[in-house]
Motif scaffolding. Structure first.
Motif, short mmCIF file in Angstrom:
data_model
loop_
_atom_site.label_atom_id
_atom_site.label_comp_id
_atom_site.label_asym_id
_atom_site.label_seq_id
_atom_site.Cartn_x
_atom_site.Cartn_y
_atom_site.Cartn_z
N LEU A 121 69.98 70.38 76.89
CA LEU A 121 71.44 69.96 77.01
C LEU A 121 71.93 69.16 75.93
CD1 LEU A 121 71.39 68.98 80.74
CD2 LEU A 121 72.65 70.95 79.68
N LEU A 122 71.00 68.67 74.86
CA LEU A 122 71.45 68.10 73.80
C LEU A 122 72.20 69.02 72.88
CD1 LEU A 122 68.00 66.12 72.96
CD2 LEU A 122 70.26 65.18 73.78
N PHE A 123 71.92 70.31 72.93
CA PHE A 123 72.65 71.20 72.14
C PHE A 123 73.84 72.00 72.73
CE2 PHE A 123 67.97 71.54 71.58
CZ PHE A 123 67.74 70.80 70.24
N ASP A 124 74.60 72.58 71.64
CA ASP A 124 75.98 73.24 72.35
C ASP A 124 75.70 74.50 73.18
OD1 ASP A 124 77.38 71.11 70.86
OD2 ASP A 124 77.36 72.36 69.02
N GLN A 125 74.80 75.08 72.74
CA GLN A 125 74.28 76.39 73.48
C GLN A 125 72.97 76.32 74.19
OE1 GLN A 125 76.87 78.71 73.95
NE2 GLN A 125 77.99 77.72 72.49
N ASP B 146 71.31 79.59 74.81
CA ASP B 146 70.32 80.15 73.97
C ASP B 146 69.17 79.46 73.80
OD1 ASP B 146 72.65 81.99 73.80
OD2 ASP B 146 73.66 81.12 72.02
N GLY B 147 69.27 78.31 73.87
CA GLY B 147 68.12 77.48 73.34
C GLY B 147 66.83 77.73 74.39
N LEU B 148 67.34 78.10 75.80
CA LEU B 148 66.37 78.46 76.96
C LEU B 148 65.47 79.49 76.33
CD1 LEU B 148 65.80 77.18 79.74
CD2 LEU B 148 67.24 79.14 80.50
N GLU B 149 66.31 80.63 76.04
CA GLU B 149 65.60 81.87 75.63
C GLU B 149 64.58 81.78 74.52
OE1 GLU B 149 65.26 84.53 77.54
OE2 GLU B 149 66.67 83.47 78.94
N ALA B 150 65.13 81.07 73.50
CA ALA B 150 64.20 80.63 72.39
C ALA B 150 63.01 79.99 72.71
CB ALA B 150 65.03 80.02 71.15
N THR B 151 63.38 78.96 73.56
CA THR B 151 62.27 78.04 74.12
C THR B 151 61.04 78.84 74.57
OG1 THR B 151 63.55 76.12 74.31
CG2 THR B 151 61.60 75.94 75.69
N TYR B 152 61.37 79.66 75.58
CA TYR B 152 60.58 80.70 76.22
C TYR B 152 59.62 81.50 75.25
CZ TYR B 152 62.95 79.36 80.72
OH TYR B 152 63.63 78.69 81.56
N ARG B 153 60.39 81.93 74.19
CA ARG B 153 59.76 82.84 73.37
C ARG B 153 58.54 81.83 72.50
NH1 ARG B 153 65.01 85.01 72.58
NH2 ARG B 153 65.26 83.78 70.57
N LEU C 213 67.46 59.82 68.45
CA LEU C 213 68.72 59.58 68.66
C LEU C 213 69.31 60.83 67.56
CD1 LEU C 213 69.95 56.52 69.69
CD2 LEU C 213 69.68 58.38 71.22
N ASP C 214 68.79 60.91 66.40
CA ASP C 214 69.18 61.82 65.26
C ASP C 214 68.27 62.83 64.90
OD1 ASP C 214 71.14 59.62 64.92
OD2 ASP C 214 69.71 58.53 63.64
N CYS C 215 67.41 63.10 65.82
CA CYS C 215 66.51 64.22 65.64
C CYS C 215 66.26 65.13 66.84
CB CYS C 215 65.02 63.55 65.05
SG CYS C 215 65.06 62.41 63.65
N ALA C 216 67.41 65.72 67.35
CA ALA C 216 67.11 66.37 68.56
C ALA C 216 66.30 67.83 68.53
CB ALA C 216 68.50 67.03 68.92
#
Length: 322
Positions: free
Chosen positions: A47-51, A54-61, A106-109
């Protein structure tokens, strides 16, 4: 700043924190609880990211590559996952842990997210050492994370629907907005039950209390005072009740359309999402130094809409099916 953080010690701290929350005693670990907390941690980082989708699928990969396996395939057993309200509670515990941890990043999501992926991978491998195959725990982690993220997105989108369509388009008050979302939650819960069996019990069933708890805790997290006054003034179990069908009939089509779009088809999942949205709308109505509706009024108002709708729908379903 993350440059000042000892990553090895930080990772060890995360391990200790999550394992202590999932401990059963005698060095045993509740694997399902740990997986749910990991899902909450991961959801909060996404939830730190705009999308986040998309991050979810990349995380699973990324996890599949790191673990050297794919999640187990096929249909899950109906009992593989805990009930939606338990899943929401445990994943929220994980989200709370992540919020505290992220204060130093905070600056390194992106770096924080990568660190959390590493933590998830290591803990799933740890569960394999306890006899739980990594393919199965990976699948459970995915299912829990998907639901946790869906609840969060749904709660926000449902609030936006009410604000844009009902308050902005139809001049609903905050009173009606809180009651409408609470009533939809009660209706979804009732439709998820075997009404004939449940309504034979005169007291309110535990599942209604659990869905109400989802709403109350969401409101408390956003600043509504905790307390015992949520049920103040509610009608007794043997009194006549009536759901606010004018609000339900106005709001339900938009909610149903949204649930179809995000493929949230389980009535119990929908009840949790609506309860979270109702809690957020309640915080808007009754929060702040000068609330539009006093908490002592707003809290029983929300609870009454959920409870009365649940009872009304259960009564109707029982009559039709018995």
């Amino acid at each position: 700043m993350s440059i000042l953080v000892d990553k090895a010690e930080f990772t060890a701290h995360i391990f200790r924190s999550l394992m202590s929350h999932a401990a059963l005693g005698d060095e045993e670990i509740d694997g399902m609880r740990l997986i749910q907390m990991l899902a909450g941690v991961m959801t909060e980082t996404l939830l730190l990211f705009d999308q986040p989708d998309d991050g979810l699928e990349a995380t699973y990969r990324m996890l599949a590559d790191m673990m050297g396996c794919e999640p187990s395939a096929g249909n899950l057993s109906p009992r593989a996952l805990p009930p939606a309200y338990i899943l929401d509670y445990e994943t929220e515990q994980g989200r709370s842990v992540a919020k505290v941890l992220f204060e130093d990043w905070l600056d390194c999501a992106y770096e924080f997210h990568e660190l959390m992926v590493f933590v998830v991978q290591n803990l799933l491998v740890r569960l394999e050492q306890d006899g739980q195959p990594r393919e199965e725990t990976f699948r459970l982690f995915i299912e829990c994370t998907n639901r946790c993220l869906a609840y969060e997105i749904a709660a926000q989108e449902l609030c936006d629907i009410v604000i844009d369509q009902k308050i902005g388009g139809e001049s609903w008050s905050l009173h009606e907005s809180v009651s409408g979302l609470s009533a939809i939650a009660g209706r979804c819960l009732a439709l998820s039950q075997n009404a004939c069996e449940l309504f034979a019990v005169p007291s309110l069933p535990d599942k209604l209390d659990q869905i109400a708890y989802v709403m109350t805790q969401e409101a408390v997290r956003l600043g509504i005072p905790a307390g015992t006054d949520w049920r103040f003034g509610l009608a007794a179990n043997d009194c006549g009740v009536s759901a606010p069908y004018d609000l339900i009939n106005s709001l339900a089509p938009s909610c149903h359309e949204f649930f179809q779009v995000i493929n949230l088809n389980s009535h119990m999942d929908q009840a949790v999402a609506c309860a979270k949205a109702a809690g957020r709308m309640l915080a808007v109505a009754a929060g702040g130094e000068v609330p539009e509706i006093e908490p002592v009024i707003a809290k029983p108002l929300a609870m009454a809409a959920m409870t009365d709708t649940y009872r009304t729908v259960c009564t109707q379903e029982a009559i039709l099916s018995c």
